[in-house]
Motif scaffolding. Sequence first.
Motif, short mmCIF file in Angstrom:
data_model
loop_
_atom_site.label_atom_id
_atom_site.label_comp_id
_atom_site.label_asym_id
_atom_site.label_seq_id
_atom_site.Cartn_x
_atom_site.Cartn_y
_atom_site.Cartn_z
N ILE A 1 0.92 -1.16 0.03
CA ILE A 1 -0.08 0.05 -0.05
C ILE A 1 0.90 1.29 -0.01
N TRP A 2 2.11 1.24 0.63
CA TRP A 2 2.79 2.25 0.54
C TRP A 2 3.66 2.78 -0.96
N TYR A 3 3.27 1.96 -1.91
CA TYR A 3 3.67 2.17 -3.33
C TYR A 3 2.36 2.87 -3.93
N ALA A 4 1.56 3.34 -3.14
CA ALA A 4 0.24 4.02 -3.66
C ALA A 4 -0.15 5.20 -2.86
N ASP A 5 -1.23 5.87 -2.97
CA ASP A 5 -1.75 6.81 -2.20
C ASP A 5 -2.58 5.90 -1.13
N VAL A 6 -1.90 6.05 0.23
CA VAL A 6 -2.51 5.31 1.41
C VAL A 6 -3.80 5.78 1.69
N VAL A 7 -4.00 7.00 1.72
CA VAL A 7 -5.52 7.62 2.07
C VAL A 7 -6.61 7.10 1.07
N LYS A 8 -6.07 7.61 -0.30
CA LYS A 8 -6.85 7.05 -1.34
C LYS A 8 -7.29 5.58 -1.32
N CYS A 9 -6.36 4.78 -0.96
CA CYS A 9 -6.58 3.33 -0.87
C CYS A 9 -7.75 2.89 0.08
N LEU A 10 -7.40 3.45 1.24
CA LEU A 10 -8.42 3.32 2.44
C LEU A 10 -9.71 3.79 2.18
N GLU A 11 -9.73 4.91 1.65
CA GLU A 11 -10.89 5.67 1.18
C GLU A 11 -11.95 4.62 0.24
N ILE A 12 -11.07 4.23 -0.74
CA ILE A 12 -11.89 3.33 -1.54
C ILE A 12 -12.43 2.14 -0.79
N VAL A 13 -11.59 1.72 0.21
CA VAL A 13 -12.30 0.44 0.88
C VAL A 13 -13.53 0.86 1.74
N LYS A 14 -13.22 1.95 2.38
CA LYS A 14 -14.29 2.52 3.16
C LYS A 14 -15.52 2.56 2.40
N LYS A 15 -15.59 3.37 1.27
CA LYS A 15 -16.62 3.44 0.44
C LYS A 15 -17.14 2.36 0.10
N LEU A 16 -16.72 1.26 -0.17
CA LEU A 16 -17.01 -0.24 -0.85
C LEU A 16 -17.62 -0.89 0.54
N ASP A 17 -17.25 -0.43 1.81
CA ASP A 17 -17.65 -0.89 3.06
C ASP A 17 -17.22 -2.40 2.99
N MET A 18 -15.93 -2.30 2.87
CA MET A 18 -15.02 -3.93 2.95
C MET A 18 -13.90 -3.96 3.88
N PHE A 19 -13.77 -3.09 5.00
CA PHE A 19 -12.93 -3.39 6.03
C PHE A 19 -12.79 -4.57 6.69
N ASP A 20 -14.04 -5.37 6.47
CA ASP A 20 -14.28 -6.58 7.39
C ASP A 20 -13.75 -7.73 6.59
N GLN A 21 -13.16 -7.59 5.35
CA GLN A 21 -12.96 -8.45 4.25
C GLN A 21 -11.33 -8.15 4.04
N ILE A 22 -10.66 -7.35 4.48
CA ILE A 22 -9.26 -6.95 4.10
C ILE A 22 -8.33 -7.04 5.15
N LEU A 23 -7.10 -7.56 5.01
CA LEU A 23 -5.90 -7.44 5.92
C LEU A 23 -5.08 -6.34 5.20
N PHE A 24 -4.67 -5.47 5.98
CA PHE A 24 -3.41 -4.73 5.47
C PHE A 24 -2.14 -5.04 6.21
N LYS A 25 -1.18 -4.72 5.43
CA LYS A 25 0.00 -5.12 6.16
C LYS A 25 1.33 -4.19 5.66
N GLY A 26 2.41 -3.80 6.33
CA GLY A 26 3.28 -2.88 6.00
C GLY A 26 4.48 -2.95 7.05
N TYR A 27 5.54 -2.30 6.73
CA TYR A 27 6.72 -2.10 7.65
C TYR A 27 6.62 -1.31 8.73
N VAL A 28 7.31 -1.38 9.93
CA VAL A 28 6.89 -0.55 11.01
C VAL A 28 8.66 -0.35 11.58
N ARG A 29 8.93 0.88 11.65
CA ARG A 29 10.34 0.82 12.04
C ARG A 29 10.39 1.70 13.31
#
Length: 269
Positions: free
Chosen positions: A119-147
């Motif tokens: 997701i860090w290779y895209a617009d993170v907020v835009k990605c999350l807003e698309i998921v929110k618009k489609l009401d799909m948070f209960d279907q998706i796991l997000f992952k990323g690096y934490v430093r």
Amino acid sequence: MLERFLEEGRPLVAVHRGKNGASVAENTVYSALTAFEEGADIVEFDVLRTLDNKIAVFHENMDFRIVFPAWPIRLSLMSELKKRRLRSAYGGLLDYGINDLEEYLSALKGKGLLNFDRIWYADVVKCLEIVKKLDMFDQILFKGYVRPGRNRLLDIFRNYPDAWFMPICKKSSNYPVALGECEKHGVKMRGVEVLFYDEQDLFSRADFVEKERKAGRFVWVNSITLDGKPDMCANHGDNFALFGDRNKHWGFLLDRGYRVIQTDWPVEL
């Protein structure tokens, strides 16, 4: 949907970029549907930002391998990408092309779990807003690096409490950092994706997996083998299982109790 799957207690099979081959290209709706048909519980997919800040479902650096005419996705307009075609596993041209994120997710709504990678290779907020618009948070796991220190990704995810987030830990020493940073940023750590290269590693131990389970977190392990690169689960991954003793290798991962196993071979696993 996520809660229901995780409550079942059995190991979940995640399929890397969907099940592809022949006329089914990776990171497409077709590859995801094929994976679910073959028994996948989760389909992993990648995203990449285009020149006009649209979001393509695509893995970076694969442009010249599977897209025709070949040109970097990051330097392309989405309208141009829609005119291109993907290559089959045999090198021929397919009659379909790249999906944008919204059409990909819309086609897969309710079909099974999805794992949102890179997701860090895209617009993170835009990605999350698309998921929110489609009401799909209960279907998706997000992952990323934490430093250590400032984590822009976590700063964004803290504003989306319905999003399921798991850090990727390439070393066991990354784990306490990820746990601490998620807590500091107010992001609930739902699980963790682990990589390890030695059976003595903390991430390889059943007691670590059990401790995470009791804490309400799942552990995701990678069985995939990438282009001759070191196996990501101490030589117990896909190639060792396919061409050797499956009980010894995939069985090792099952015996350790990992909640999710990512593979390129869902039927065999």
